[in-house]
Design an enzyme around this catalytic site. Structure first.
Site, PDB file in Angstrom:
ATOM      1  N   ASP A  68       7.664  -8.712  -5.998  1.00  0.00           N
ATOM      2  CA  ASP A  68       6.504  -9.242  -6.708  1.00  0.00           C
ATOM      3  C   ASP A  68       5.426  -8.167  -6.824  1.00  0.00           C
ATOM      4  O   ASP A  68       5.393  -7.198  -6.069  1.00  0.00           O
ATOM      5  CB  ASP A  68       5.972 -10.522  -6.069  1.00  0.00           C
ATOM      6  CG  ASP A  68       6.053 -10.517  -4.548  1.00  0.00           C
ATOM      7  OD1 ASP A  68       6.233  -9.435  -3.967  1.00  0.00           O
ATOM      8  OD2 ASP A  68       5.926 -11.591  -3.945  1.00  0.00           O
ATOM      9  N   GLU A 127       1.437 -14.953  -6.866  1.00  0.00           N
ATOM     10  CA  GLU A 127       0.321 -15.661  -6.233  1.00  0.00           C
ATOM     11  C   GLU A 127      -0.257 -16.738  -7.139  1.00  0.00           C
ATOM     12  O   GLU A 127      -1.091 -17.527  -6.710  1.00  0.00           O
ATOM     13  CB  GLU A 127      -0.778 -14.664  -5.844  1.00  0.00           C
ATOM     14  CG  GLU A 127      -0.353 -13.600  -4.835  1.00  0.00           C
ATOM     15  CD  GLU A 127      -0.063 -14.171  -3.451  1.00  0.00           C
ATOM     16  OE1 GLU A 127      -0.320 -15.374  -3.230  1.00  0.00           O
ATOM     17  OE2 GLU A 127       0.433 -13.420  -2.596  1.00  0.00           O
TER      18      GLU A 127
END
Length: 374
Positions: A68, A127
């Site tokens: 990520d 997120e």
């Protein structure tokens, strides 16, 4: 790629944290770094701020590795000389580590033909609002469909050299929670002419405390946390509006539905009691991270044979991760990497040990080099 180069790259990422789907500088740094690698067996494509790199292997079987990319809206307090240059943003969840480790793996296999095809997924917006699900829904991978998928997450609580995972459920189902109260404002001296949303909000908060305690099986796990409460503008003005923000985390989807149902029932009761309107928005929802049992057992068995690696049997955690959407689509494994930080994830002082970068790369190079089609 030498360790000094990897540390330089990690620190470069650390200085430019960007929020979900705005990782433009991050994407450029990824592409610039990849452009300096051996290109013979690489194919590269992008989607929004994501980057995908396929490495040609010997066998017609594809193993994906996901990292990520995004940072968090946190003001950094590490005191690093290479601290964030972006005010109010920080890599406080280790995604700078995740990308650097993936680049180290990619660099190795760019010049050393892997047994299987490899697919590196540099994914934005973990997120929030979530990048994995849109990638799957848009069929971005196309013909590059993996047969297996792997990812890691740093763990500040584990010492360097530790790796932890487990078969089956690893991380929880999660949902954001935004609740808006609408009433009628007025002068503090005339409460009978107004409809106070601070009071309504307070009653809601109190009643929510019974949701898990009296509605979820004690042998299951769930948590409802209300982290933000806002209402009112002045000490002598009755608040016309109020807002709560929080998160729901459950180990089963059934419990998630129970929690949401109870929150909505409580909201309906508060609306009737206080003659107000309440709107609930669940924001981003992440499904559980469920490791393929066979692959997780194989990864654990391999890890236990590696010199310098301490394998730890992980426990289920209430952490949220949108890697779960990839695991619903493809069998795979997520694991914890020990980085021995005195401060935890999402802490403005998070200081993971850079020694863990080299350990993770060496371990995953060995694992992927030995991996055979299932």
């Amino acid at each position: 790629m030498k360790m000094n180069d990897l540390i330089h790259i990690r620190r470069a990422f650390h200085q430019i944290p960007e929020l979900g789907f705005n990782e433009f500088k991050t994407q450029k740094l990824l592409l610039d770094t990849i452009s300096n690698m051996e290109q013979t067996r690489l194919q590269i494509k992008t989607w929004k701020t994501a980057v995908f790199v396929r490495v040609e292997g010997r066998q017609d079987y594809t193993i994906a590795y996901r990292a990520d990319m995004d940072g968090l809206p946190i003001t950094e307090e590490t005191g690093y000389s290479f601290a964030s240059k972006h005010e109010g943003a920080m890599h406080a969840c280790g995604h700078d580590f995740h990308m650097t480790i993936a680049l180290g793996l990619l660099d190795h296999f760019a010049s050393h033909e892997p047994e299987c095809h490899l697919l590196f997924i540099f994914q934005p917006a973990e997120e929030g609002p979530g990048g994995a699900k849109p990638i799957i829904e848009a069929d971005v991978l196309g013909a590059w469909q993996p047969d297996e998928i792997y990812a890691l997450h740093i763990d500040p609580n584990l010492p360097v050299g530790s790796i932890a995972t487990k078969p089956g459920l690893l991380f929880a189902n999660t949902s954001e929670l935004f609740i808006d109260f609408q009433g009628k404002g007025g002068h503090a001296a005339y409460p009978h002419t107004a409809n106070d949303m601070v009071v309504a909000c307070a009653h809601f908060v109190t009643q929510v405390q019974t949701v898990v305690a009296r509605n979820i099986d004690p042998l299951d796990s769930a948590v409802v946390t209300l982290g933000v409460i806002a209402g009112g503008t002045k000490q002598n003005v009755i608040a016309a509006t109020a807002r709560l923000e929080g998160t729901i985390r459950t180990l089963s989807m059934a419990s998630m539905e129970v929690v949401k149902s109870r929150l909505e029932a409580i909201a309906a009761g508060i609306e009737a009691s206080f003659a107000c309107k309440i709107a609930i928005d669940y924001g981003s929802n992440y499904c559980e991270v469920y490791n393929d049992p066979e692959l997780a057992e194989a990864f654990a068995a391999f890890s236990k044979t590696r010199k310098g690696i301490t394998f730890v049997e992980a426990e289920e955690a209430m952490t949220g991760e949108d890697f779960g959407y990839f695991l619903k689509q493809y069998p795979g494994v997520m694991f914890w990497l020990g980085v021995d930080s005195p401060y935890g994830l999402h802490d403005s002082r998070l200081q993971p040990s850079e020694e863990a970068i080299g350990i993770a790369i060496e371990h995953m190079v060995a694992f992927l080099s030995a991996k055979k089609p299932r």
